[in-house]
Scaffold this active site. Sequence first.
Site, mmCIF file in Angstrom:
data_model
loop_
_atom_site.group_PDB
_atom_site.id
_atom_site.type_symbol
_atom_site.label_atom_id
_atom_site.label_comp_id
_atom_site.label_asym_id
_atom_site.label_seq_id
_atom_site.Cartn_x
_atom_site.Cartn_y
_atom_site.Cartn_z
ATOM 1 N N TYR A 460 -17.338 -12.155 18.461
ATOM 2 C CA TYR A 460 -17.149 -12.033 17.008
ATOM 3 C C TYR A 460 -15.868 -11.259 16.708
ATOM 4 C CZ TYR A 460 -18.290 -11.495 12.066
ATOM 5 O OH TYR A 460 -18.250 -11.543 10.695
ATOM 6 N N SER A 540 -18.394 -18.084 11.689
ATOM 7 C CA SER A 540 -17.792 -17.312 10.608
ATOM 8 C C SER A 540 -16.501 -16.667 11.103
ATOM 9 C CB SER A 540 -18.797 -16.281 10.083
ATOM 10 O OG SER A 540 -18.379 -15.739 8.863
ATOM 11 N N ASP A 623 -22.543 -23.310 1.499
ATOM 12 C CA ASP A 623 -22.049 -22.031 2.009
ATOM 13 C C ASP A 623 -21.320 -21.296 0.888
ATOM 14 O OD1 ASP A 623 -20.805 -19.911 3.357
ATOM 15 O OD2 ASP A 623 -20.526 -21.102 5.170
ATOM 16 N N HIS A 657 -24.394 -20.465 4.595
ATOM 17 C CA HIS A 657 -23.680 -19.827 5.695
ATOM 18 C C HIS A 657 -24.604 -19.563 6.886
ATOM 19 C CE1 HIS A 657 -20.053 -17.888 7.093
ATOM 20 N NE2 HIS A 657 -20.715 -16.795 7.420
#
Length: 700
Positions: A460, A540, A623, A657
């Site tokens: 991430y 994301s 989203d 999302h």
Amino acid sequence: MLQDKSLAPPQTRQEPVRDSLHGRTIEDPFRWLEDSSSAEVAGWTAAQNAYTEAVLGQVPGRDALSHRLAQMLEIGTVQVPAAGGNRYLYTRRDGTQNQPVLYVREGLDGPDRVLLDPNTASAGGTIALDWWYPSLDGSLLAYGYSDHGDEKSTLRVLDVSSGAHLPDEIPHTRYAGLEWEPDGQGFYYTRYPAPGTVPAGEEDYHQHVFHHRLGTDPAQDPELFGAGRDMTEMVHLHLSPNGRWLLVFVEQGWTRSEVHVRDLHDPAGTFQPLIADLDALFGGEVIDNTFYVQTNWEAPRYRVLAIDLERPGRANWREVIAERPDVVVESIAIVGKRLVLNESKDVTSSVGVYALDGAPLAQPALPPLGSLMGLEGEWDGDDLFLGFESYTVPPTVYRYHLPSGELTTWAQVEAPIDLSRFQVERVWYPSKDGTQIPLFILSRRDLVRNGANPTVLSGYGGFNVSNSPVFNRNVLPWLEQGGVYAMANLRGGAEYGEEWHRAGMLDKKQNVFDDFHAAAEYLIRAGYTRPERLGIMGGSNGGLLVGAALTQRPELFQAVVCQVPLLDMIRYHHFRIARLWIPEYGGADDPEQFAWLLAYSPYHRVEPGTDYPAVLFTTAESDSRVDPMHARKMAALLQSHGPRRPVLLRVETEAGHGQGKPLSKRIAEQTDIWSFLALQLGLERQDTGAGNGGFDQRLD
């Protein structure tokens, strides 16, 4: 790799748009795909979904994989209870339920009763419980539902005893923060503006604080905080248990916050800035008249201060728990008139219990290499509730009795799988600049490092978020069949405090990508896999991560799963809530920041003639955070260059999302993801004793 060569992606027309930014000409051949309301875009999306379904539908063993994924994803969830009087409210999802259910337990050991079941609110399971707040005595509940993952909830109030709704309804309360008054007759809350009351496009900003008394017209609720302030600020609330002090925490990006306080015992009182001029983060709770503050001000790994709200001058601030060189304080709570700290060391959690003067009292014994998923308890109660999970420990809620020190299991999820067959390794490897990066590696215990294991690497690296060990149901079938899964703890996260975060944001974002590339190189060098058997996955901000890896180091990877991603970093801030992220990434309106972004923006790094890995993009029409235009444009661009490997786009039509996605849709999505990875990385069936959980044949 096995693939029907007659299958070809849909043709996408190009209509180049040229922008001039800071002396550079930026060409965008697929700008028209940004328009989510266009019938042409809808038709194009349907064709892309059909192509993806055709390619992935031919994967051998897909049905068996889907069956096993369903078994694993049906493993339940449980969250830490919030206490209200003698009632304990908590969410739990069991079996085939699409959404977690909110239960109330009367007493510590009493029976559970369903309070809210979102599964009964929609036929497809797309309505989810976004947030909920019980009153201090547990008699009332404020909550918000949303549909299709859009997180656009309306506040409603429920009588906990009868299950009847009060007439109070307040719209535009997405991400609501709420604090009940001690008498339960009203609350302070946050909401967003109604469409038409602010300029078009600003409805997702301007989060302000209001006060509501039950039974009154919400349209007349007085606004207490937010007018005239920066519209991108995010707001959180805390009301002291004595009802005197209302605190507003104002987040300005992910590196700075302010704290404003109002003395509600003063009829003429207004909000006063308590902390407003320090470049640091502040959070915490109040007991009596003392504000206990978790902060990284002059302490990158965080410390705890005490501020007397009747004498709030900085000269009177006291340090209660000093910063420590090897521990990050991730959160604090006041339970039983004690300070309870969620403490992390080398990306694994522990709990520290301290007296209000900072004296250490206890450290409840938790399993190793795991994460705390919540700390709850009443400020003057005897019980602390701890949520815990790890890669091999399903979600568990422990009850820690503060006076006796007894730790017992309050609730636990059962997993119908032998988790002892898997091993978790934690290693460190050097990044490009020599920084040591932690990496968790999951596999079967009988793994042989032969350089040929199908391996999936994830990460991430952003927004001050730790990728700590959690119970990841999605990867269990992959591990059963002999695959390897690795999670890199990259800079940009919170794993080692604020310095670690700032080393991976703004002009230093390339550090995150270098950390990720180095993780792949380590897995290859250490004999786990090789590039032809290595896939990467991220969502994301992690979608941006794997998009950058795809374009910067395509030779390192065979397959990429890029979920709800940001990919056009020159235009990202024009869509949805993305202006909130400028403090983390920068924005192209600024010439210096434009240069940073253009240097790595995946959409602008695609080069014709490059042999890119196979790619599966996933996104969703509802989203409300990351616009699906990113995945649409990037898929079209890669397909336009006639790739040797498949470029697939999967667009979910009734999801957002990821929040509130029903179980049925998660099973379908994960089946596509892991079918794609198995197809590209050559996973073969192994005898695991999992019945039809194995794949039917070799896939390469």
